[in-house]
Design an enzyme around this catalytic site. Structure first.
Site, PDB file in Angstrom:
ATOM      1  N   PHE A   1       0.822  -1.205   0.000  1.00  0.00           N
ATOM      2  CA  PHE A   1       0.000   0.000   0.000  1.00  0.00           C
ATOM      3  C   PHE A   1       0.863   1.264   0.000  1.00  0.00           C
ATOM      4  O   PHE A   1       0.475   2.298  -0.521  1.00  0.00           O
ATOM      5  CB  PHE A   1      -0.971   0.000   1.199  1.00  0.00           C
ATOM      6  N   GLU A   2       2.078   1.181   0.592  1.00  0.00           N
ATOM      7  CA  GLU A   2       2.980   2.337   0.591  1.00  0.00           C
ATOM      8  C   GLU A   2       3.400   2.684  -0.842  1.00  0.00           C
ATOM      9  O   GLU A   2       3.411   3.847  -1.257  1.00  0.00           O
ATOM     10  CB  GLU A   2       4.199   2.035   1.444  1.00  0.00           C
ATOM     11  N   GLN A   3       3.713   1.626  -1.592  1.00  0.00           N
ATOM     12  CA  GLN A   3       4.108   1.841  -2.988  1.00  0.00           C
ATOM     13  C   GLN A   3       2.963   2.403  -3.799  1.00  0.00           C
ATOM     14  O   GLN A   3       3.142   3.343  -4.599  1.00  0.00           O
ATOM     15  CB  GLN A   3       4.580   0.508  -3.587  1.00  0.00           C
TER      16      GLN A   3
END
Length: 563
Positions: free
Chosen positions: A474-476
């Protein structure tokens, strides 16, 4: 005229000359006879006519006397102004002339300076049958065709005042229609507009003359012949064009006068209305012989003038080329002047110097762009203070699931080197997930908030990134959404090592890598690698937003080295 009539006319002329000879012998006048060929005057039958004595008295002779005699008579013609034929000063007047008045008349002039006499022949004629004129008595006009022509009613000013007299015009004895606008009358003149070949012909003018209460008609007939303009056209000088010509003092100069070639064209060089040969006494200015040439497909006449040695007095004068033919005379001039300074070399030098400076500047900017930008940010002209309301200068994203030594190198670079250089020495503020988050926080919300509050996104790549995802999934996704979709954050790619296989690299990273490039870490984890003035850290600082001002000297507290 038939050959028979020509022979009869020649016989009449011979008889006339014989009569003159007998007439002169029979006269008792002892005055000197003037003139050779007898002047013949044609007089229309039934019209008043004035014959002028050709002997003009001198201005200084106020006591002269002119006497008229007829047909060998020794009795002078009457001076009674009421007589049908009488003399009035130097005029012999007929009111009107009749056919029987034809003959020879003697005009005798006597005065203080001597006595002279001259014979004149008066021939009173009858118009040809059915016509208003006689062919032998026609006045002849030869005109060249133009848009409009003008014909004069000749020899009428001794009888009437053209300004007040009324004239009537006929062509081939038929009245002209003066209402069409083709014909205009101005005093004794007839103007013809829109001239065509059909305007050729015989014209007759008639006006009224009153003498002693009796009305007389005065008529004149003219044969009007219109011809096309000859091929000769007005001269056209091509050169000179009233221009200046540069000439060094003491040099030889030749100037060519050029004009379109046409018939009877003569070119000459002049100065002050005199031929150029009179300009100089030493023969240094020479006019050459006129010749013909072809220029731009046209035949031109040429005339050269040569100054064998230009002198000071030649400057500023007008030398004229004159072109003359049967239609017009035109001229054009040139003026010699000192040549101005030759600026060609100076202009070339300025251009080369300017080009060199521009190229050098472009090369310097290209090679030292990073250093120039960093210098500008540290100068007094820069205003590095951020007013965008963001909390972080950069969000750091890197692989967190590597194995072996790769994990150690990546963590050491991200958690040790980046904060040491960018935070401590360059006063940037970084957000690193796992270091700056608090226990219990919702990671997804935290990442989204941190990225939105960051001015840059730093992505650290390693060879292990080809096989694993960057950070948390999700960070990416959040980072790429902000970088590519929202276009709200700029990305800085750092490669820890040379990546040769991009097969497993995410497409978004490939796109950023291709579009914006990357910075490769080539250093070692030593104290020298902590200097912000190495090439690697300068490239990172160049891509970062401006930081609070620090001089390079303040930052370089550890000796620099090439990483």
């Amino acid at each position: 005229m038939t050959p028979r009539s020509q022979q009869i006319q020649e016989v009449h002329k011979m008889l006339g000359q014989l009569f003159i000879f007998v007439f002169l012998i029979s006269t008792s006048h002892s005055c000197l006879l003037l003139g050779g060929k007898v002047q013949e005057t044609l007089v229309p039958n039934g019209e008043p006519f004035f014959v002028r004595c050709p002997l003009e008295p001198p201005v200084s002779d106020n006591s002269y006397n002119i006497t008229w005699f007829i047909n060998g008579s020794k009795t002078e013609i009457s001076t009674d102004l009421q007589a049908r034929i009488h003399q009035d000063s130097n005029h012999l007047k007929f009111f009107p002339a009749r056919l029987e008045d034809s003959g020879f008349y003697l005009c005798v002039y006597s005065g203080a300076n001597g006595c002279w006499q001259e014979v004149l022949q008066v021939n009173v004629f009858q118009n040809d049958n059915g016509l208003c004129y006689k062919d032998e008595a026609l006045y002849t006009y030869l005109l060249f065709r133009e848009k409009s022509l003008r014909i004069e009613c000749p020899d009428v000013t001794d009888y009437v005042d053209p300004a007040t007299a009324q004239f009537h015009w006929f062509k081939e004895c038929e009245p002209l229609n003066m209402t069409t606008g083709k014909y205009l009358m101005i005093k004794q003149f007839l103007s013809i507009t829109n001239v065509i070949p059909q305007d050729n012909g015989k014209y007759t003018c008639v006006t009224l003359f009153i003498h002693n209460g009796t009305n007389y008609n005065i008529s004149r007939s003219i044969t009007n012949t219109i011809r096309e303009l000859p091929l000769t056209v007005k001269p056209n000088i091509l050169y000179p064009t009233d221009n200046f010509i540069d000439a060094e003092l003491g040099t030889s100069v030749t100037v060519t006068c050029e004009a379109l070639l046409n018939s009877n064209l003569i070119l000459t060089w002049r100065y002050n209305e005199s031929f150029i040969s009179e300009y100089s006494d030493d023969g240094r200015v020479i006019e050459e012989i006129q010749y013909e040439a072809v220029k731009d497909g046209q035949k031109v006449a040429c005339q050269n003038i040569t100054f064998s040695s230009v002198k000071e007095e030649d400057y500023g004068l007008r030398f004229y080329c004159s072109a003359d033919n049967t239609l017009a005379y035109i001229q054009a001039f040139f003026i010699l002047k000192r040549p101005g300074p030759n600026l060609q070399g100076l202009l070339i030098a300025i251009f080369v110097t300017a080009a060199f400076l521009i190229i050098t500047t472009i090369i310097i900017i290209k090679l030292f762009k990073v250093d120039l930008v960093l210098w500008y940010r540290s100068s007094c002209f820069s205003h590095p203070h951020q007013n965008d309301g963001k909390m972080y200068d950069a969000y750091i994203m890197y692989p967190k699931n590597a194995i072996g030594n790769c994990t150690y190198d990546m963590d050491l670079f991200v958690l040790k080197l980046l904060p040491e250089v960018l935070e401590k020495q360059c006063t940037y503020k970084l957000f690193i997930l796992g270091r700056d988050d608090l226990p219990g926080q919702a990671i997804a919300d935290l990442v989204d908030e941190a990225i939105s509050q960051s001015r840059r996104l730093i992505i650290v790549l390693g060879q292990v990134s080809n096989e694993t995802n960057l950070g948390v999934d999700f960070e990416q996704k959040i980072a790429m959404y902000d970088a590519l979709i929202r276009n709200e954050i700029k990305v800085i790619l750092i490669e820890m090592e040379k990546i040769t296989d991009c097969t497993f690299m995410p497409e978004s990273i490939k796109y950023i890598r291709q579009k914006q490039g990357f910075v490769r870490w080539k250093g070692t984890f030593t104290e020298a690698s902590l200097s912000p003035n190495t090439r690697f850290w300068k490239n990172i600082r160049y891509r970062m937003p401006p930081a609070p001002r620090h001089s390079d000297k303040d930052l370089d507290y550890i000796s620099t080295g090439n990483l």
